[in-house]
Design a protein around this motif. Sequence first.
Motif, short mmCIF file in Angstrom:
data_model
loop_
_atom_site.label_atom_id
_atom_site.label_comp_id
_atom_site.label_asym_id
_atom_site.label_seq_id
_atom_site.Cartn_x
_atom_site.Cartn_y
_atom_site.Cartn_z
N VAL A 8 0.48 -1.34 0.20
CA VAL A 8 0.15 -0.19 -0.12
C VAL A 8 1.10 1.44 0.33
O VAL A 8 2.05 1.01 0.52
N ALA A 49 -9.82 9.83 -8.14
CA ALA A 49 -10.50 8.77 -8.58
C ALA A 49 -9.98 7.36 -8.54
O ALA A 49 -10.53 6.22 -8.95
N ALA A 91 -7.83 6.06 -6.35
CA ALA A 91 -7.59 6.26 -4.84
C ALA A 91 -8.31 4.18 -4.34
O ALA A 91 -9.83 4.54 -5.19
N ASN A 92 -7.96 3.23 -3.94
CA ASN A 92 -8.27 2.76 -3.52
C ASN A 92 -7.29 1.96 -2.43
O ASN A 92 -6.73 2.66 -2.39
N LYS A 93 -7.88 0.84 -1.67
CA LYS A 93 -7.38 0.19 -0.59
C LYS A 93 -5.25 0.01 -1.19
O LYS A 93 -5.05 0.14 0.25
N GLU A 94 -5.36 0.15 -2.21
CA GLU A 94 -3.34 -0.10 -2.34
C GLU A 94 -2.98 1.41 -2.61
O GLU A 94 -1.69 1.09 -1.93
N PHE A 103 -3.47 4.61 -1.56
CA PHE A 103 -4.61 6.33 -1.00
C PHE A 103 -4.18 7.61 -1.88
O PHE A 103 -3.44 7.69 -2.62
N PRO A 104 -5.36 8.17 -1.91
CA PRO A 104 -5.12 9.43 -2.85
C PRO A 104 -4.39 10.77 -1.88
O PRO A 104 -3.83 10.54 -0.77
N HIS A 136 -1.78 7.51 8.79
CA HIS A 136 -2.70 6.62 8.28
C HIS A 136 -2.06 5.03 7.79
O HIS A 136 -2.65 4.00 7.60
N VAL A 178 -3.22 0.96 8.52
CA VAL A 178 -3.56 0.49 7.57
C VAL A 178 -2.07 -1.06 8.21
O VAL A 178 -2.71 -2.35 7.89
N ALA A 186 -4.35 -3.41 10.68
CA ALA A 186 -4.54 -3.86 9.86
C ALA A 186 -4.21 -5.12 9.26
O ALA A 186 -4.28 -6.23 9.71
N PHE A 187 -2.96 -4.95 8.65
CA PHE A 187 -2.71 -6.46 8.45
C PHE A 187 -1.96 -7.08 9.35
O PHE A 187 -2.00 -7.66 9.44
N ARG A 201 2.30 -8.12 4.16
CA ARG A 201 1.86 -6.88 2.97
C ARG A 201 1.99 -5.81 4.16
O ARG A 201 2.59 -5.86 5.00
N GLY A 215 -6.15 9.38 13.39
CA GLY A 215 -5.25 9.33 12.35
C GLY A 215 -4.93 7.89 12.35
O GLY A 215 -5.43 6.88 10.89
N GLY A 235 -7.15 4.71 9.17
CA GLY A 235 -6.10 3.79 8.23
C GLY A 235 -6.68 3.04 8.26
O GLY A 235 -7.12 2.13 7.01
N LEU A 253 -11.71 -2.31 8.57
CA LEU A 253 -11.41 -2.11 9.59
C LEU A 253 -12.92 -1.53 9.69
O LEU A 253 -13.14 -0.71 9.56
N THR A 271 -12.36 10.79 -2.55
CA THR A 271 -12.34 9.63 -3.52
C THR A 271 -13.30 9.34 -4.23
O THR A 271 -13.20 8.19 -4.53
N HIS A 313 -14.19 5.85 -3.86
CA HIS A 313 -13.87 5.04 -3.78
C HIS A 313 -13.23 4.56 -2.67
O HIS A 313 -13.04 3.42 -2.30
N LEU A 314 -13.02 5.35 -1.73
CA LEU A 314 -12.99 4.59 -0.65
C LEU A 314 -13.69 5.34 0.68
O LEU A 314 -14.62 6.51 0.17
#
Lengths: 357, 326
Positions: free
Chosen positions: A86, A119, A121-124, A126-127, A138, A142, A145-146, A153, B65, B69, B75, B105, B108-109
Amino acid sequence: MKIVAHFEIPYYQILNEAQELVADLPSFAKDPAHLIRLYRLMVLNRLFDAKAIALQRTGKLGTYPSTLGQEAAFVGMGDALSKNDVIVPYYRDVGILIQRGVKLSEILLYWGGDERGNAFANKENFPYSVPVGSQPLHAAGVATAFKIRKEKRAVLTVCGDGGTSEGDFYEAMNVAGVWKLPVVFAVCNNQWAISVPRSEQTAAQTLAQKAIAAGFSGEQVDGNDVIAVRDRVTLALEKAREKSEPTLIEIICYRQNDHTTADDAKRYEKAKVREQEWEKEPIARLRRYLESIKAWSEKEEKELQVTSEAEIEKSVAEYLATPLAPLENMFDYLYATLPESLEEQRELLKQWGNTHG
Amino acid sequence: MAEITLVEAVDLALAYEMQADPSVVILGEDIAKNGGVFRATQGLLDKFGPDRVRDTPLAESMIGGLAIGMAIEGLKPVAEFQFMGFLYPALDQIINHAARIRNRTRGHLSCPVVFRAPFGSGIHAPEHHSESTEALLAHIPGLRVVIPSSPVRAYGLLLASIRDPDPVIFLEPSRLYRFAKQEVEDNGKALPLDKCFTLREGKDITLVTWGAMIKETMAAAEVIVKEGIDVEIIDVATLKPLDMETILSSVEKTGRCVIIHEAPKTGGVGADISAQIAEKALLSLKAPVMRITGYDTIVPYARLEKYYIPSVPQIVDAIKKTMEFA
């Protein structure tokens, strides 16, 4: 008295400013095709940058932050990322984004003042993040979460030297150290935060050493050496994936342009310093190296310029032809479902939105 | 069915949703072993383990923050700020990122975080532990601001907030944490967001309030009902987005309205409610809309704090004046 802690900050360089190899080539760099790919991306980045500034100067683009002189840092980082990693960027990362599937026209759209430029942007991916130094948190989130989901990852986040003065930057590194998060903090130290030089940002000898206080390793790498950047970031990402350990990499480069098109560096920067730094710039360095190993020629260079320019022109045309987004879009992405209480305002916009001349 | 307090209802809702949805993760200061300084997360570490119940380093912007994320990555974090006064360092993250990720986004997010914080005065705590600055957050596009005022609503609204796909600020009135017990069925049923709750129906006057002031408002109503005035009481519950429909239809019925909140008067959510009534129901009004609120001062420390909170007689007086207005 006894010493209870000590530390060292390594500096990495492989291809120096005299185009000499000062360390062993990492295996990827033994393949000229790989180096040529990086070279092409850096040239594309530079030509795109010049075009973006020209568009801004002629009123066709909004404020734009130049990447001149920093192409190796971004292209090297982008190449080090694997698809599954990411990226949490800041706003100067063209060289990364173009390797993550972001179209040049989207980058122009963003700086042209259109949210649709984000636009991608996706989970991999970020904007853009404009509030300086806020996005490393952030990345830490992330990475958390991993860690919770036990996914192997890694996350790469980028900020500038100014960003390292922000509390969020420290807070992100601190938690990454305590929780052993799989995250790589890259600091693109281009020596300037708008007009404030690196020396006035912190009294610390290096920015890399800020990782030491957070309990993990920090290092410097020559940001004009794409081979070294790619190598060090790759190793740090591997360490993150395999051992779930964070790293801070201070990428030493130099901002060869104003902070953004809204800035005028002549007010505070000595031209001579910039000229001296230009001697180290990354593209000529790699080109000469490629020529020295007979992997690149004048003819290929000319072709590259032509194909890159054509690609850029195509993206500019696409950008300029993009019609305005529907006005109601300003309501459409505020919540998953527009609250009833906002419907009235959305209607007002439809009624009055076209009365602005 | 057990009778529980508001703070126990928070704990119960968190436990229910963590059991039902493995993506729910809670984080904050002292929330794991200690179960939170108010015990709102008591027992969750034992039930769900340290991966999902995370004590953080002491840094509130970081909590904000980090949760952002985590949420973007899939999550559903529920982040606790120990007190509303300590949420302020995270305002940058909340306003500049959480509230904007979806818009930034183009959908998208998204950022499905719940930011919980106890708020309000009346618990004899040191400075900064008594804030009622919900209007700050209610001003921000992209946020939801939800305030429960009973154990039942704490349970149902917290479940709804966790399940909501957008960021929610969930403010728990600390003065009511252990004020009264109520039967709460642990059935996982959420209450609706973006809707007011009409706690008592009446035809003479509309009382609009939220959070801890429900307590004084109910007490005032008890006094005034004995005098033959039939009050309608609305618990706003979601301050943003605001359900004006319920408030307006009540005011159209009663023609009179008193808004009661603990927060400072100037720029408070009461001002907005009052303005909207003036815009949309002026001709139904038989009297000016009154606001009984906290003063535009810093909340005093423990020894004087009770004098800051609007009192029952003050509310009774406002109701009477509104009723007597010719």
